[in-house]
Design an enzyme around this catalytic site. Structure first.
Site, PDB file in Angstrom:
ATOM      1  CD  GLU A  37      35.712   2.360  39.241  1.00 29.48           C
ATOM      2  OE1 GLU A  37      36.223   1.743  38.293  1.00 29.48           O
ATOM      3  OE2 GLU A  37      35.325   1.796  40.279  1.00 29.48           O
ATOM      4  CE1 TYR A 120      33.696  -1.388  35.880  1.00 25.57           C
ATOM      5  CE2 TYR A 120      35.096   0.538  35.653  1.00 25.57           C
ATOM      6  CZ  TYR A 120      34.651  -0.530  36.382  1.00 25.57           C
ATOM      7  OH  TYR A 120      35.134  -0.743  37.645  1.00 25.57           O
ATOM      8  CG  ASP A 138      35.487  -5.556  35.429  1.00 28.97           C
ATOM      9  OD1 ASP A 138      34.684  -6.496  35.602  1.00 28.97           O
ATOM     10  OD2 ASP A 138      36.590  -5.510  35.985  1.00 28.97           O
TER      11      ASP A 138
END
Length: 295
Positions: A37, A120, A138
DNA sequence: ATCCAGGAAT
DNA sequence: ATTCCGGGAT
């Protein structure tokens, strides 16, 4: 709005068409998800893949990364861009080692407290690594919802409302919700793309409000325009970082200032100074004697 | 030129 | 709420 229709169709499509990305392996560690991520922030999958594989091989746990100098993380980051992310990921590894016993936390607030983890990434890790039920939003998901649900050509500025929009579409079970979060992102990444959406292969084309209303040109005009990269301070910083990564050890300041300048252009000494100063301020560069090196 | 699995600083 | 922060692809 056909709430279950969108989720059912997208989840079925995802089970058929999803790219087999290694960080989607159910057996993968939460740390591996967290690393992915960080790398995927503003960076496409294809560019991340090789660096993620090498990273996990070298640093399979947070404590393994924390035990190395942050400059090694910056070097391994290579050309992924935004090298502050490498510094932040190293710092997050230190925090996980010290505060959470070398285990990535699953709690949203604990995740948000980690350096470099925002709204996020926190929800993505809680959802994809731990199977919790949260809306994960996102840029892809924002665009999919803008088109399919709101009938707009593009998403506007990020807003708290985005999480509510996604929460309304989320299936009830955590497992289905996690798949749907990934499916919405995947659709935005490979079908419902920003420039040339491939509506002919879209699994929810029949449910899409934007398509149903004839593709109106109603994109919000608020979106901030990105400054040009060529000739920018960011480009100069990138050149300095490239020179530091390529060097074994410290590099003379004059050599770095020269590296900050284009090979062909006239050269902007003020910009070169600015680049080095800002990198020092960010902690991406440190001073040793009269030379500079990675931290 | 615009976009991209965003986040921090101001 | 705006600005800054890489670099590659289209």
């Amino acid at each position: 709005m056909d709430r279950t229709g969108i989720a059912d169709e997208l989840n079925a499509w995802f089970s058929r068409e999803a790219r087999p990305l290694p960080w989607r392996d159910p057996e993968i560690s939460p740390w591996a998800v967290l690393v992915s991520e960080f790398m995927l922030q503003q960076t496409q999958v294809e560019r991340v893949l090789p660096r993620w594989v090498a990273w996990m091989e070298r640093w399979p746990t947070p404590s393994a990364l924390a035990a190395d100098p942050p400059g090694e993380a910056v070097r391994a980051w290579d050309r992924l861009g935004y090298p502050r992310r490498a510094l932040w990921l190293h710092q997050a590894a230190v925090e996980i080692t010290e505060r959470h016993g070398d285990q990535v936390p699953s709690d949203i607030d604990a995740l948000l407290a980690l350096t470099g983890v925002g709204p996020y990434t926190a929800r993505a890790v809680a959802t994809f690594a731990f199977g919790e039920r949260h809306p994960v939003v996102d840029t892809n998901t924002r665009r999919v919802i803008a088109r399919a649900v709101h009938g707009r050509a593009a998403a506007g500025m990020p807003a708290a409302r985005d999480l509510d929009d996604m929460a309304e579409l989320l299936p009830n079970t955590p497992a289905a919700a996690a798949v749907f979060n990934a499916a919405a992102m995947e659709l935005g990444a490979i079908v419902c793309t920003a420039r040339a959406p491939r509506c002919g292969v879209c699994p929810i084309a029949q449910l899409c409000e934007w398509r149903g209303s004839g593709y109106p040109e109603n994109a919000p005009t608020k979106r901030p325009k990105q400054a040009r990269f060529e000739g920018s301070d960011r480009q100069a910083r990138g050149r300095v970082m490239a020179a530091l990564r390529a060097a074994e050890g410290p590099v003379a300041r004059a050599e770095l200032l020269a590296a900050a300048v284009s090979d062909v252009g006239p050269g902007d000494s003020a910009q070169a100074e600015r680049a080095v100063a800002s990198l020092l301020s960010d902690g991406l560069v440190v001073v040793t004697g009269d030379a500079l090196r990675l931290p």
